[in-house]
Design a protein around this motif. Structure first.
Motif, PDB file in Angstrom:
ATOM      1  N   CYS A  90     -13.829  -4.409   4.727  1.00  0.00           N
ATOM      2  CA  CYS A  90     -12.606  -4.958   5.324  1.00  0.00           C
ATOM      3  C   CYS A  90     -12.741  -5.146   6.828  1.00  0.00           C
ATOM      4  O   CYS A  90     -12.022  -5.951   7.427  1.00  0.00           O
ATOM      5  CB  CYS A  90     -11.411  -4.058   5.019  1.00  0.00           C
ATOM      6  SG  CYS A  90     -11.548  -2.394   5.703  1.00  0.00           S
TER       7      CYS A  90
ATOM      8  N   CYS B 213      -7.949 -12.854  -0.404  1.00  0.00           N
ATOM      9  CA  CYS B 213      -8.545 -11.912   0.549  1.00  0.00           C
ATOM     10  C   CYS B 213      -9.553 -11.032  -0.182  1.00  0.00           C
ATOM     11  O   CYS B 213      -9.194 -10.217  -1.021  1.00  0.00           O
ATOM     12  CB  CYS B 213      -7.475 -11.048   1.211  1.00  0.00           C
ATOM     13  SG  CYS B 213      -8.161  -9.796   2.314  1.00  0.00           S
TER      14      CYS B 213
ATOM     15  N   GLU C 154     -12.256 -17.772  -4.867  1.00  0.00           N
ATOM     16  CA  GLU C 154     -11.838 -17.960  -3.483  1.00  0.00           C
ATOM     17  C   GLU C 154     -12.153 -19.399  -3.081  1.00  0.00           C
ATOM     18  O   GLU C 154     -13.189 -19.947  -3.474  1.00  0.00           O
ATOM     19  CB  GLU C 154     -12.641 -17.026  -2.574  1.00  0.00           C
ATOM     20  CG  GLU C 154     -12.195 -15.589  -2.615  1.00  0.00           C
ATOM     21  CD  GLU C 154     -13.179 -14.719  -1.855  1.00  0.00           C
ATOM     22  OE1 GLU C 154     -13.155 -14.740  -0.629  1.00  0.00           O
ATOM     23  OE2 GLU C 154     -13.985 -14.039  -2.498  1.00  0.00           O
TER      24      GLU C 154
ATOM     25  N   SER D 288      -0.948 -15.382   7.337  1.00  0.00           N
ATOM     26  CA  SER D 288      -0.275 -14.611   6.299  1.00  0.00           C
ATOM     27  C   SER D 288       0.943 -15.363   5.764  1.00  0.00           C
ATOM     28  O   SER D 288       1.760 -15.857   6.535  1.00  0.00           O
ATOM     29  CB  SER D 288       0.160 -13.264   6.886  1.00  0.00           C
ATOM     30  OG  SER D 288       0.874 -12.533   5.929  1.00  0.00           O
TER      31      SER D 288
ATOM     32  N   ASP E  96       0.567  -8.269   5.499  1.00  0.00           N
ATOM     33  CA  ASP E  96      -0.745  -8.274   6.131  1.00  0.00           C
ATOM     34  C   ASP E  96      -0.946  -7.001   6.937  1.00  0.00           C
ATOM     35  O   ASP E  96       0.012  -6.335   7.325  1.00  0.00           O
ATOM     36  CB  ASP E  96      -0.916  -9.515   7.013  1.00  0.00           C
ATOM     37  CG  ASP E  96       0.242  -9.701   7.993  1.00  0.00           C
ATOM     38  OD1 ASP E  96       1.316 -10.167   7.562  1.00  0.00           O
ATOM     39  OD2 ASP E  96       0.080  -9.361   9.179  1.00  0.00           O
TER      40      ASP E  96
ATOM     41  N   ASN F  80      -3.039  -9.823   2.802  1.00  0.00           N
ATOM     42  CA  ASN F  80      -4.174 -10.038   3.698  1.00  0.00           C
ATOM     43  C   ASN F  80      -4.496  -8.752   4.424  1.00  0.00           C
ATOM     44  O   ASN F  80      -3.615  -8.164   5.060  1.00  0.00           O
ATOM     45  CB  ASN F  80      -3.844 -11.130   4.726  1.00  0.00           C
ATOM     46  CG  ASN F  80      -3.800 -12.509   4.098  1.00  0.00           C
ATOM     47  OD1 ASN F  80      -4.829 -13.107   3.817  1.00  0.00           O
ATOM     48  ND2 ASN F  80      -2.598 -13.001   3.836  1.00  0.00           N
TER      49      ASN F  80
ATOM     50  N   CYS G  10      -5.931 -14.386   7.845  1.00  0.00           N
ATOM     51  CA  CYS G  10      -7.343 -14.631   8.198  1.00  0.00           C
ATOM     52  C   CYS G  10      -7.553 -14.864   9.689  1.00  0.00           C
ATOM     53  O   CYS G  10      -8.638 -14.615  10.209  1.00  0.00           O
ATOM     54  CB  CYS G  10      -7.896 -15.806   7.402  1.00  0.00           C
ATOM     55  SG  CYS G  10      -7.969 -15.444   5.647  1.00  0.00           S
TER      56      CYS G  10
END
Lengths: 443, 141
Positions: A46, A141, A164, A253, A269, A295, A301
């Motif tokens: 992560c 995510c 994805e 988000s 998020d 997220n 992102c």
């Protein structure tokens, strides 16, 4: 399980502080011999540890730019969040043109594939939702999907079983390039420009599919720096942009959820918020919500640790950039879309299981409780485990000792000092009793 | 059969934010024991609903968990107002939660029905003015 991880430790830079260990959402970090180490099977890439490390000792491994040389036709695939990295750029075509000037032959926006994923999700939503009791959880995510895989066994079946967007984009880019150039797949290099280590890992060890069509992954910051020498000089950008608001919105988000046909969604998020929402879904508390977008990074992102810009600034820029775009430029046609779905269901990885045998696991659990009860409960991390509970577990798993606890160690020293050896003068202040230590006057 | 794993959770009254902590911790323990995910889910939902009930109606209480090799026992003990009509309380949608609590999204009248639905056994001992003890069992084999 392919054990590739993007997140690694630079042992020369690591000072053995406990910041990353305390921050890790899966308790994957321990400090041993003065250096942080990662328990590979627990790490979900992560990047929380990268975000918090002040010594820049945590890093994300990604591919080297020189990898381009091995391919005749090189395609850049920018993530939607990439567009928010540039100050003073009012047209996404400028960014895409700049990519072609630093060594790529073509660009393929991941946002194009994102729009198809949105369309596919809409089209199949009722069927996917009715396969389980609770909300559908986004699979966009990679860090969240990996978190669910190790921590939320009951929720593995809730995750949207769709690839994805960047995997899908790679497949589309490859087909487009083969048709346009006549080259063989071996000559075509497809390079994803990633905002985060989780997606680097996902390219090399994908979930749901056997192999990705992504050739290599570069970090957003690496490509950003290379583009600096050209981006200010582009006067006539090529009209390369082929996506719209729906695809670009995936950068922040709530953007993916906003493209669906329901208002009954939730987006959260930041890792702590993600964990809280997942716990509530598991407790059956959010069954009335249809879609949940999570997220790991703050802001979505745009908050990825491989980006350059502050996520709030990036979000604001994206809002401006998308202003006069069409809603969407990519829609599914009537052809077969089965390649967009996962080939394999998300499978729970029981990395925290104490023992395969239930009786033995129960015995270990009781030992953990007994050891934990005798620890100070400060969760100070000085033993090299993130909490007293984690140390107790490590002791039972055989990877640590109870005497690793500094408070216990202090007590032992104190006992020793009572035998005649005066250690009080050499102990650091927090461990000292009497003058200079925990005296009344100092309170 | 060996001794069970016993865990006791204090459930704070009138603190909605802390409701769910017992459920979260219990899930972690059950995962580490390697129990089936569906069993964990059912036990977690029952525990969560029980926690909320104790917060809303009884100013908190105690949740005692005992994990045996073949079952999970959850006893929720409070010293709240008691339940005057258990049968009525068990009917779906019936709730005595105050308006301010319903505004928070709780008090839908599904607490006890869900606890029954997700467990294999449930018994309620209650006395008006004294308190309530809910015993739940989720069988694991």
């Amino acid at each position: 399980m392919n054990d590739f991880h993007s997140v690694t430790i630079d042992r020369t830079r690591c000072k053995g502080c406990i910041n990353c260990m305390k921050r890790c959402p899966t308790e994957a970090i321990r400090v041993r011999d003065g250096k942080a180490t990662i328990i590979s099977e627990r790490c979900i890439d992560c990047g929380e540890c990268i975000r918090i490390c002040q010594n820049r000792a945590k890093k994300s491994n990604y591919d080297d730019f020189s990898m381009l040389e091995n391919y005749k036709w090189k395609i850049a695939m920018p993530a939607p969040s990439f567009y928010g990295q540039f100050a003073g750029v009012g047209d996404i075509n400028v960014i895409l043109t700049a990519l072609k000037q630093i060594g790529f032959d073509a660009v393929f926006e991941v946002s194009r594939a994102a729009e198809l994923v949105t369309h596919l999700t809409r089209r199949n939503f009722e069927r996917i939702r009715s396969s389980h009791r609770g909300p559908v959880i986004s699979s966009a995510c990679s860090a969240v999907v990996r978190l669910i895989r190790v921590r939320y066994p009951a929720l593995c079946g809730y995750v949207l079983p769709v690839n994805e967007p960047f995997h899908l984009a790679a497949q589309m880019a490859r087909e487009e390039a083969m048709a346009a150039t006549g080259l063989s797949p071996a000559d075509i290099g497809i390079f994803f420009i990633s905002p985060c280590p989780a997606k680097v890992t996902s390219a090399h060890a994908p979930i749901g599919i056997e192999d990705s069509f992504v050739t290599g992954v570069f970090s957003a910051s690496d490509i950003y720096i290379r583009m600096q020498r050209v981006i200010g000089k582009i006067e006539k950008p090529e009209p390369l942009m082929q996506s719209g608001i729906v695809g670009i919105n995936w950068a922040t988000s709530g953007g993916e959820a906003a493209g669906l046909m329901t208002d009954n969604y939730l987006s959260a998020d930041g890792m702590e918020n993600v964990v809280r929402v997942l716990e509530e879904i598991e407790d059956g508390k959010l069954n009335d919500i249809e879609f949940v977008e999570l997220n790991a990074c703050p802001g979505g992102c745009v908050g990825g640790v491989l980006n350059v810009a502050n996520p709030f600034v990036a979000r604001s820029r994206i809002k401006t950039l998308r202003k006069y775009l069409p809603v969407s430029q990519n829609r599914l046609d009537s052809s077969d879309n089965s390649h967009m779905f996962w080939e394999q269901a998300l499978h729970y990885e029981a990395v925290y299981k104490l023992d395969d045998d239930l009786t033995e696991a129960m015995n270990k659990m009781k030992k953990i409780a007994a050891i934990e009860a005798a620890l100070p409960g400060l969760d100070c991390g000085s033993c090299g485990a993130p909490s007293c509970r984690a140390l107790a577990e490590d002791v039972v798993r055989g990877t640590a000792k109870e005497s690793d606890c500094v408070v216990k160690f202090r007590d032992q020293l104190e006992l020793l000092s009572r035998t005649g050896v005066d250690l009080s003068s050499v102990l650091p202040a927090p461990f000292r009793h009497g003058p200079g230590g925990n005296t009344e006057e100092e309170r | 059969m060996s001794e069970p794993i016993r865990i006791t959770y204090e459930v704070d009254g009138e603190d909605f934010m802390s409701a769910g902590t017992a459920s979260t911790d219990m899930k972690r323990v059950l995962r580490q024991l390697g129990l089936d995910s569906e069993i964990i889910r059912r036990a977690a939902i029952a525990m969560y609903e029980g926690e909320i009930n104790m917060v809303i109606h009884a100013h908190g209480g105690v949740a005692e968990v005992a994990i045996y090799e073949d079952r999970i026992e959850m006893n929720l003990i409070d010293h709240g107002p008691g339940i005057p009509d258990v049968e009525l309380a068990m009917s779906a949608g019936y709730s005595t939660a105050a308006e301010n609590i319903r505004e928070l999204g709780f008090g839908a009248g599904m607490g006890l029905p869900n606890m029954k639905k997700y467990t294999d056994e449930m018994t309620i001992e209650t006395e008006v003015g004294k308190g309530t003890t809910v015993r739940m069992v989720v069988r694991t084999v």
